[in-house]
Design a protein around this motif. Structure first.
Motif, mmCIF file in Angstrom:
data_model
loop_
_atom_site.group_PDB
_atom_site.id
_atom_site.type_symbol
_atom_site.label_atom_id
_atom_site.label_comp_id
_atom_site.label_asym_id
_atom_site.label_seq_id
_atom_site.Cartn_x
_atom_site.Cartn_y
_atom_site.Cartn_z
ATOM 1 N N SER C 55 0.828 -1.203 0.000
ATOM 2 C CA SER C 55 0.000 0.000 0.000
ATOM 3 C C SER C 55 0.866 1.258 0.000
ATOM 4 N N SER C 117 -7.807 -2.924 12.497
ATOM 5 C CA SER C 117 -7.918 -2.605 11.074
ATOM 6 C C SER C 117 -9.244 -3.100 10.518
ATOM 7 N N GLU C 118 -9.641 -4.297 10.927
ATOM 8 C CA GLU C 118 -10.926 -4.828 10.453
ATOM 9 C C GLU C 118 -12.082 -3.972 10.940
ATOM 10 N N SER C 119 -12.037 -3.604 12.223
ATOM 11 C CA SER C 119 -13.135 -2.798 12.764
ATOM 12 C C SER C 119 -13.191 -1.440 12.081
ATOM 13 N N VAL C 120 -12.021 -0.871 11.806
ATOM 14 C CA VAL C 120 -11.976 0.407 11.096
ATOM 15 C C VAL C 120 -12.659 0.267 9.745
ATOM 16 N N ARG C 121 -12.327 -0.819 9.048
ATOM 17 C CA ARG C 121 -12.920 -1.043 7.742
ATOM 18 C C ARG C 121 -14.435 -1.210 7.858
ATOM 19 N N LEU C 122 -14.837 -1.970 8.859
ATOM 20 C CA LEU C 122 -16.281 -2.187 9.047
ATOM 21 C C LEU C 122 -17.015 -0.894 9.368
ATOM 22 N N VAL C 126 -11.194 4.535 6.286
ATOM 23 C CA VAL C 126 -10.026 4.029 5.554
ATOM 24 C C VAL C 126 -8.791 4.446 6.332
ATOM 25 N N GLN C 212 -8.440 -13.499 7.228
ATOM 26 C CA GLN C 212 -9.296 -13.395 8.415
ATOM 27 C C GLN C 212 -9.642 -14.755 9.000
ATOM 28 N N GLY C 268 -9.344 6.923 10.322
ATOM 29 C CA GLY C 268 -8.996 5.508 10.425
ATOM 30 C C GLY C 268 -7.556 5.339 10.858
#
Ligand SMILES: Nc1ncnc2c1ncn2[C@@H]1O[C@H](COP(=O)(O)O)[C@@H](O)[C@H]1O
Ligand SMILES: Nc1ncnc2c1ncn2[C@@H]1O[C@H](COP(=O)(O)O)[C@@H](O)[C@H]1O
Ligand SMILES: Nc1ncnc2c1ncn2[C@@H]1O[C@H](COP(=O)(O)O)[C@@H](O)[C@H]1O
Ligand code: NA
Ligand code: NA
Ligand code: NA
Lengths: 329, 117, 329, 117, 117, 329
Positions: C55, C117-122, C126, C212, C268
């Motif tokens: 990234s 990171s997953e929770s941020v995405r959910l 970003v 995941q 994020g």
């Protein structure tokens, strides 16, 4: 049905099992490290449990589910008793060995269950997702029946109710019910149920997509283990004991077919219930037997379950059980 | 050989060692937890468990590779302790293992750091 | 925010952690083989590093990246000092134990980072990919501060600058910085950076898609380890020490929130930086402490970090940090 | 028991054996590399490292399963050497381990192939 | 020290132990199967194989981690047997290993459960 | 070709190998557990074999396939003889060491083969699937030639035909041919052949999609092993022996280029055959050498094969072999 047998015999799963079996019998040094074999088993439990739970989340709980679970528990409780009677009448196995073998046949083989699920799917049938719950429920009751049989045998031989040096029954029960494979299967089932399709989507690239490939590797290993077992345990299996490993699955299957009549399961679901009854454990029960009936010989029960009954079910049994389920009214 | 608490090696001036006993208990993996609980109850000062890969005994042979169940596998439990404690420990260990397959050996060792045992 | 907490609590990741915790507390024999647990950790480091690097390759290096990295290093250097002062004032922990605990809280937990990171995405936010680099940079400085704190404590106690039997400082530093998990995280980051999207495409079916699901298995294991630790380490954790494990993450989080103000990170990204500061290490730092401060007791720092702070962050902390980041100007 | 370089077992005519000492060092995994470096510097002729699965000592118990960090895990280092070398080796090993948790035992063994040690 | 079949520890009234010998054979993994076959042919009553993680000898050092081939790795084979059997077993084991790298030690142990050996 | 070299050098596979190498040389404690390394090797054999077999199932058996298999066997038989002569003339290696090294260069490295397959694909070429069968066939013959060389050397030294303490030749041959990696590669090839595209579809999410990512992890481990080997084995490699590790691949490659002329392979297939000839074994042959020529020193042959020739082929060799194959008429 011949088609189904043939498709079954040439599936990658069965062929990898055969490869492992052949390699072990030929004394190749091919081996799957213990840690990896254990990881594969964890993966299978986790995947099967999760998928089953997610499917129950989709369909909801109803009377049929409860009926199937109760039926499974009854089968698991009763089959060992039948197996024990047969072994007593047809073989010279000591009573404790007979009880230990009986426990294996009342409990279930999760890999046989998975292989049957694939065959069911290939036959164009659909099965209820909650049969995974039935499988989890069927793991342990057979052990209790076997313990009761063994205790009666010990009493009859005048050796008290287990010796004063034994673990208290409560502790033993806890050890058996908290066996890792049972906990993981049931736990993953619950998690699948709670998180439903949302959860399934998250784990699916790990637990669903590669599942059958992982199963091939696991069956390669089971073939290796079965082959090594057969090489060293062969001479323990006298004719009638060997024969038991081949016809006992059919006894269990017939019983399950009867029991399934009032349950209202789909043909696919019935085939899976029959397969569960016909299959014999080789993970949870052997470990429990070492704790509870240490005098019983693993060379007998492991070879019979893994070296005789498992290959029989994998190749001929499953197509038969599907045909049987389709023939039922 | 001296089994009391005097330094074992009179010829070595530099570091004192003390005579102790070492138990080696080869036991089935599913029984291991019971054995360790027993050793805890017996208040031995310590033990170490080493995995076994394969073996043979009167009950036939086994190999760890690929076994998906713990049944039939062995571990080796090493326990260093004072000679005076040996009978107290051997007795119940023997009783626990009496119906199980397995092997127990006792041997002489010297240790440094007497406070450990 | 209650929604977020609830969604968090019923995510498969948290539920598998809970399953492991429950199984260990119930004394089930469920266990993930050591080799497999190590492989899972390698996989996570490799995947996180690679994705972060790729990234950065996409977005390029700019002043913000450098600012975030510097901020991370400062946080990692300073948090242990604060933690040490708090521990000295509120608990009776010996100085060396306090220094060791402090090191864990200055460093980071990569699994907490991933879960965040997953929770941020959910949450529809970003985050900047280079926060992985910030994570890597934050692993080690805390260890240095802790060593310095320990040395001062030893000097105060009149025990020389570490005893003449100790490893020379240079060798120790090398051992700490070349810790496998740091090397792999940083190395995979570099490789992701060099190969960019082309590389990511090649490894993505292995490192991205099943990520995941693998994380679920890893968290099952972490639950087992945390549960075993709690069972045996519980009596070591007196009230004030236990409380420290619950409020210290909030102290680190507040500090990070302050520091993040001038950085110009997205909401994020800010949430992730706060999570890093709030999280406590349980891989790299414990190993370093055994080498550098062997007198400090693992039963204390591991139980606190893995058994108290990690579950707290996983369940309540992360939603809180996201809410905090969103509330910042 | 003879500790010199004459065959140890006078009663066995066939294969000569020689009396040696065996060190068993139980040590934390993160320290292992330091210990092996030390043994190399001390020029012992050889050693073998065996993993440990679980254990208990004064500092509490540990289990290998699932641990993601090496911290708190143990290995068993076996080193067979001549009695004359024991003090030279024990001393620095003891010094290295003095602040670490772990156990050192010394015992008598006979070996075939004297050139090995 | 008594090597005959009388209880070894006269001072302990409670549990009888018997003097035996313990062989420790450190051998390369690829040779292991040959060694075990040999021990089977020699009809020893049992043995246990323990993995080794790392080691050093005259041929240099090795570490198990990451090795994708068994070559150069070691295992430790433990075999408890009666003293009377030692020469019969040592001789062919020595012959098998003569061209291989590896180490064989013999030591004294006591066992409970005499029927095992 | 420079493009190809550069693309090769910056592929994730090569970079992960470099990361492992660097970590080991810097004495990082980064390590892949043995059980996991073995599982990765099993996975690679299984995947390569299966894919090769499935591709043969698609294209059928023809004269070219048979020609390529025969050519591979001839190369594997003859290269050790050439390598032995060169070693005898240019180095002071004892005869048995030279024979053991020669065996490695006649046999093949399956990872080099896989890396070459990727580069071939990236170059826009297509290769025949049955080259996997050629690879399987080339594993063992080199060992036989080396044993014959060693026996002549022993006879010349007046030490009988192997000593009376040696295993009988038949048993030895069985041990060598039933080596786990050979059995799995060949077995998976057969299964792929039998089940064809239907089978491939079933296992593809496990054996095909994540393949390159898994390969990255495996190469990280190989870098670690090679680096550790170089660190300890470096002093054994005197100038001429080291040089051999760099030019012998080119000798094998040239021979294979000649042999390939009448075979009618595609340019991609020719590149792979050349790569097989140029590569040196580090799994099957070292194990066989420990059994058959225990006096030969692993420090020499393993370091040469894994520490010198493998990196050379991975970085410079493969682009060269592709260019060579494209230049052939
Ligand atoms: N004489 C022996 N020496 C070393 N290990 C033994 C011996 N006898 C038995 N064992 C170990 O103990 C296990 C059970 O032995 P048994 O109870 O005789 O079947 C075997 O599988 C071996 O791992
Ligand atoms: N008496 C003993 N016998 C065998 N192993 C021991 C003993 N005491 C300690 N150990 C091992 O050494 C480790 C550290 O012991 P300690 O330093 O007492 O905490 C323990 O976890 C055990 O693995
Ligand atoms: N003195 C020793 N003590 C313990 N293990 C040894 C000793 N010497 C050799 N070994 C082990 O045996 C292997 C081969 O030794 P060598 O034949 O000397 O190369 C080494 O890698 C060690 O694992
Ligand atoms: Na059943
Ligand atoms: Na932190
Ligand atoms: Na070659």
């Amino acid at each position: 049905m011949l088609d189904l047998v043939l498709a079954n015999l040439t599936s990658p799963i069965v062929l990898f099992f055969a490869l492992g079996l052949a390699a072990a019998l030929a004394r190749s040094d091919l081996a799957v490290p213990e840690a990896v074999a254990k990881a594969l088993a964890l993966y299978l439990m986790m995947a099967i449990g999760f998928k089953g739970g997610a499917s129950v989340a989709g369909h909801g709980v109803d009377a049929r589910l409860i009926g199937a679970v109760v039926a499974g528990a009854l089968l698991s409780f009763s089959i060992p008793w039948i197996a024990f009677q047969i072994l007593q009448r047809t073989t010279r196995l000591p009573k404790l060995d007979a009880a230990a073998v009986a426990a294996h046949y009342g409990s279930i083989s999760i890999v046989t269950f998975v292989a049957a699920s694939e065959s069911v799917r290939l036959s164009g049938l659909v099965a209820e997702g909650y049969l995974v719950a039935v499988a989890a429920v069927m793991e342990a009751p057979a052990i209790l029946t076997a313990l009761w049989l063994a205790q009666s045998a010990r009493k009859a031989a005048g050796r008290g109710a287990d010796g004063d040096d034994a673990e208290p029954q409560g502790a033993l029960l806890r050890e058996i019910l908290l066996n890792g494979s049972i906990v993981l299967l049931a736990g993953a089932f619950l998690i699948g149920w709670i998180t439903g399709d949302r959860g399934l989507e998250i784990v699916s690239p790990f637990l669903v997509a590669p599942f059958q490939g992982v199963l091939c590797l696991f069956l390669l290993d089971m073939g290796l283990v079965a082959g090594r077992g057969l090489r060293s345990g062969w001479r323990e299996l006298k004719g009638p004991v060997l024969a038991f490993g081949l016809y006992m699955p059919l006894v269990g299957a017939s019983l399950a077919a009867l029991v399934s009549l009032p349950l209202g399961l789909s043909a696919g679901g019935t085939a899976l219930l029959i397969t569960l009854a016909a299959s014999a454990s080789y993970i949870a029960v052997p470990a429990a037997m070492r704790l509870a009936l240490p005098e019983a010989r693993p060379a007998i029960y492991l070879t019979l379950s893994l070296g005789v009954t498992f290959p029989f079910n994998l190749t001929l049994g499953i197509p038969l059980y599907i045909a049987l389920a389709e023939a039922l009214p | 050989m001296t089994h009391d608490e005097t330094p074992a090696a009179a010829g070595r001036p530099r570091l004192e060692t003390y005579a102790k006993k070492r138990l080696d208990i080869i036991v089935e993996a599913p029984i291991m937890n019971r054995l360790l609980d027993l050793l805890d109850r017996l208040a031995v000062t310590g033990y170490t468990v080493v995995p076994a890969l394969a073996g043979r005994g009167r009950e036939g042979s086994w190999r760890r590779a690929g076994l998906v169940s713990d049944a039939g596998q062995m571990v080796l439990v090493i326990c260093v302790l004072d000679e005076s404690r040996v009978p107290d420990v051997l007795e119940p260990v023997y009783k626990l293992l009496s119906r199980q397959i397995g092997v127990v050996t006792v041997s002489d060792v010297s240790v440094i750091r007497r406070e450990h045992f």
